[in-house]
Design a protein around this motif. Structure first.
Motif, PDB file in Angstrom:
ATOM      1  N   SER A  43     -24.210   1.106   2.851  1.00 29.30           N
ATOM      2  CA  SER A  43     -24.523   2.082   3.887  1.00 29.30           C
ATOM      3  C   SER A  43     -25.931   1.860   4.416  1.00 29.30           C
ATOM      4  CB  SER A  43     -24.392   3.505   3.328  1.00 29.30           C
ATOM      5  OG  SER A  43     -25.359   3.732   2.312  1.00 29.30           O
ATOM      6  N   ALA A  45     -28.343   3.807   4.554  1.00 34.99           N
ATOM      7  CA  ALA A  45     -29.384   4.406   3.710  1.00 34.99           C
ATOM      8  C   ALA A  45     -29.595   3.632   2.425  1.00 34.99           C
ATOM      9  CB  ALA A  45     -29.034   5.858   3.384  1.00 34.99           C
ATOM     10  N   ALA A  46     -28.717   2.647   2.151  1.00 33.05           N
ATOM     11  CA  ALA A  46     -28.823   1.882   0.905  1.00 33.05           C
ATOM     12  C   ALA A  46     -28.878   0.400   1.245  1.00 33.05           C
ATOM     13  CB  ALA A  46     -27.620   2.179  -0.005  1.00 33.05           C
ATOM     14  N   GLU A 383     -24.602   2.249  -4.599  1.00 27.80           N
ATOM     15  CA  GLU A 383     -25.032   3.021  -3.428  1.00 27.80           C
ATOM     16  C   GLU A 383     -26.038   4.094  -3.826  1.00 27.80           C
ATOM     17  OE1 GLU A 383     -24.389   2.984  -0.205  1.00 27.80           O
ATOM     18  OE2 GLU A 383     -22.582   1.810   0.148  1.00 27.80           O
ATOM     19  N   SER A 384     -25.740   4.801  -4.924  1.00 30.76           N
ATOM     20  CA  SER A 384     -26.630   5.871  -5.378  1.00 30.76           C
ATOM     21  C   SER A 384     -27.989   5.323  -5.784  1.00 30.76           C
ATOM     22  CB  SER A 384     -25.984   6.616  -6.553  1.00 30.76           C
ATOM     23  OG  SER A 384     -26.837   7.601  -7.073  1.00 30.76           O
ATOM     24  N   THR A 387     -29.942   4.081  -2.636  1.00 28.72           N
ATOM     25  CA  THR A 387     -30.458   5.229  -1.886  1.00 28.72           C
ATOM     26  C   THR A 387     -31.617   5.881  -2.629  1.00 28.72           C
ATOM     27  OG1 THR A 387     -28.258   5.621  -0.972  1.00 28.72           O
ATOM     28  CG2 THR A 387     -29.838   7.410  -0.816  1.00 28.72           C
ATOM     29  N   GLN A 390     -35.227   4.322  -2.124  1.00 31.75           N
ATOM     30  CA  GLN A 390     -36.014   4.738  -0.963  1.00 31.75           C
ATOM     31  C   GLN A 390     -36.506   6.177  -1.110  1.00 31.75           C
ATOM     32  OE1 GLN A 390     -33.518   4.081   2.463  1.00 31.75           O
ATOM     33  NE2 GLN A 390     -33.339   1.876   2.097  1.00 31.75           N
ATOM     34  N   ARG A 391     -35.611   7.063  -1.542  1.00 33.61           N
ATOM     35  CA  ARG A 391     -35.990   8.487  -1.614  1.00 33.61           C
ATOM     36  C   ARG A 391     -37.089   8.719  -2.648  1.00 33.61           C
ATOM     37  NH1 ARG A 391     -33.969   8.730   3.091  1.00 33.61           N
ATOM     38  NH2 ARG A 391     -31.707   9.051   3.251  1.00 33.61           N
TER      39      ARG A 391
END
Length: 480
Positions: A43, A45-46, A383-384, A387, A390-391
């Protein structure tokens, strides 16, 4: 009437077996919804990085003590040793299954003694018959070979499972070690805060005695001092529990003085491993847990084919040779021998074979769904973690900036208090906020390290599919 020859009887048996083979049911294909859909990319975001995944990826943290602990855990951890024993069991099962395809040879020895009454009077006899017996099941329909291939696939599954356990133990050891260093860092911050609060409390008591501040401000300073001391005890307890957890991972019962002592490296000294490169299409060949489910799926397919072969005739060849000695070992023995064969074709069994085939089909479908679930879980893990990379980086940046601002705020509050422009409560509030911010920075740095470890684990930790002889060459389930 024309008599049948042995060749004619053999031909008839072969034709009958061929007709029965045509009647054997074909197992159904695996369900379509058991086939996982692979995304072309992660994704937005990932986003993956560009660094390769080394087999000993934990060395990137730059802590030699951690490196030694991981090696110790991989050598002594109970789960790793148990997984290795399961591989040995699977190897023995494969050897036993392969042996069923070979001829069997047994030695026999029979002895008999008796006394009976004949027309000539009492008679005694003694018989001794040594010999050899051989038997062999012809694997005409591949039932035995399918069972052997199923056992080989289960061996590959156990080898992949051992690799998955090793990866989990290594990652858990790293995370537990990072957690220990984080707790020790928080403990050091809290102990330093206790020392500063003691000085502040002593100053407040001196000022209260000369009437510069009220008793209220002194009691509040005492409350803050007691609060941090309570936090020190809580952190010390957590450090002790973390040490016990780490010792359990290392397979040892006693404590480790080197770990319990003040660390030579702070949590901030641990280097954050680079974000590894990865494509969704590569994940199937990198995860040992996916390889395990793929091998189990292959084993269930072979077992299903073997169950189908149970509908077909079984052909067995047998032979025996020996000697017959009667009444005395001095007599010349009589050589006895036999050759034979048998064909066993199921005609009626009350639906037992069909029920066994249905059960094997359901087991194959379960393995197909398990494979799909492992693939979906793997993609969710990556994916987790991507993500979170970055967070958490953004959270750490803002928390660090907030800590620096609060450090300046405390300086301003202290100057205002000494100049008489503000009460001591303002400085206490600034101290409390800075203390919480320092602990939060440590927790976020720990979370970054944990998440990076989780990312390496989610990507397989450098494991390759050919590490178990191709067991990890995972493919979507297909029909037989």
């Amino acid at each position: 009437m024309r008599r049948s020859t042995p060749a004619t009887a053999t031909l008839a048996a072969v034709l009958a077996a061929a007709l029965l083979s045509a009647c054997a049911p074909l197992p159904p294909a695996a369900p379509d919804n058991a086939r996982p859909q692979l995304p072309a990319q992660w994704s937005t975001a990932a986003e993956a990085g560009t660094a390769p995944i080394a087999a000993q990826w934990w060395q990137q943290l730059g802590d030699t003590q951690l490196d030694a602990l991981v090696q110790l855990a991989l050598a002594n951890n109970t789960d790793v040793l148990t997984a290795a024993a399961r591989v040995q069991e699977a190897q023995a099962n494969l050897a036993a299954t392969d042996a069923a395809r070979s001829p069997q040879l047994n030695a026999t020895l029979g002895a008999q003694a008796g006394r009976s009454l004949t027309v000539l009077g009492p008679s005694q006899s003694r018989n001794v018959q040594p010999g050899l017996q051989a038997s062999w099941e012809l694997d005409l329909w591949g039932r035995l070979s399918q069972q052997s291939q199923a056992a080989a696939a289960r061996l590959q599954a156990s080898q992949a499972d051992r690799a998955a356990v090793q990866l989990t133990v290594a990652a858990t050891t790293v995370q537990t070690y990072v957690g220990l260093r984080a707790l020790q860092q928080q403990l050091a911050i809290s102990q330093a805060t206790v020392a500063s609060r003691e000085k502040a409390l002593q100053l407040a008591q001196d000022q209260q005695r000369v009437g510069y501040i009220s008793q209220l401000q002194v009691t509040q300073a005492q409350a803050e001092h007691e609060s941090v001391q309570q936090q020190v005890q809580q952190l010390q307890w957590q450090v002790d529990k973390q040490l016990a957890t780490l010792n359990l991972l290392l397979g040892q019962a006693g404590g480790n003085a080197a770990l319990a002592a003040a660390p030579t490296q702070r949590l901030q000294d641990l280097q954050l491993p680079a974000v590894p490169s990865s494509l969704p299409s590569q994940l199937l060949e990198r995860r040992p847990d996916i390889a395990r489910t793929a091998a189990l799926l292959a084993a269930s397919d072979h077992q299903l084919q073997a169950q189908r072969a149970a509908f077909l005739p079984q052909v067995n060849l047998s032979a025996s040779v020996g000697s017959l000695l009667v009444n005395s070992l001095n007599y010349n023995p009589l050589t006895v021998w036999s050759l034979g064969g048998s064909l066993l074709a199921p005609l009626f069994n009350g639906g037992r074979l069909q029920a066994q085939l249905d059960a094997a089909t359901a087991q194959r479908d379960q393995a197909a769904y398990a494979y799909r679930g492992a693939v979906l879980a793997a993609f969710a893990d990556v994916e987790s973690a991507l993500t979170g990379t970055q967070r958490l980086a953004q959270q750490t940046l803002h928390a660090t900036q907030r800590r620096d601002v609060l450090h300046q705020t405390l300086g301003y509050a202290h100057d205002r208090y000494e100049a008489g422009y503000a009460s001591y409560l303002e400085e206490l509030d600034a101290q409390r906020n800075l203390y919480a911010a320092e602990l939060e920075v440590v927790r976020l740095h720990q979370a970054e390290l944990d998440n990076r470890v989780q990312l390496y684990k989610a990507l397989g930790g450098g494991w390759q599919a050919d590490a178990v002889g191709g067991a990890g060459a995972a493919t979507p389930p297909s029909g037989p």
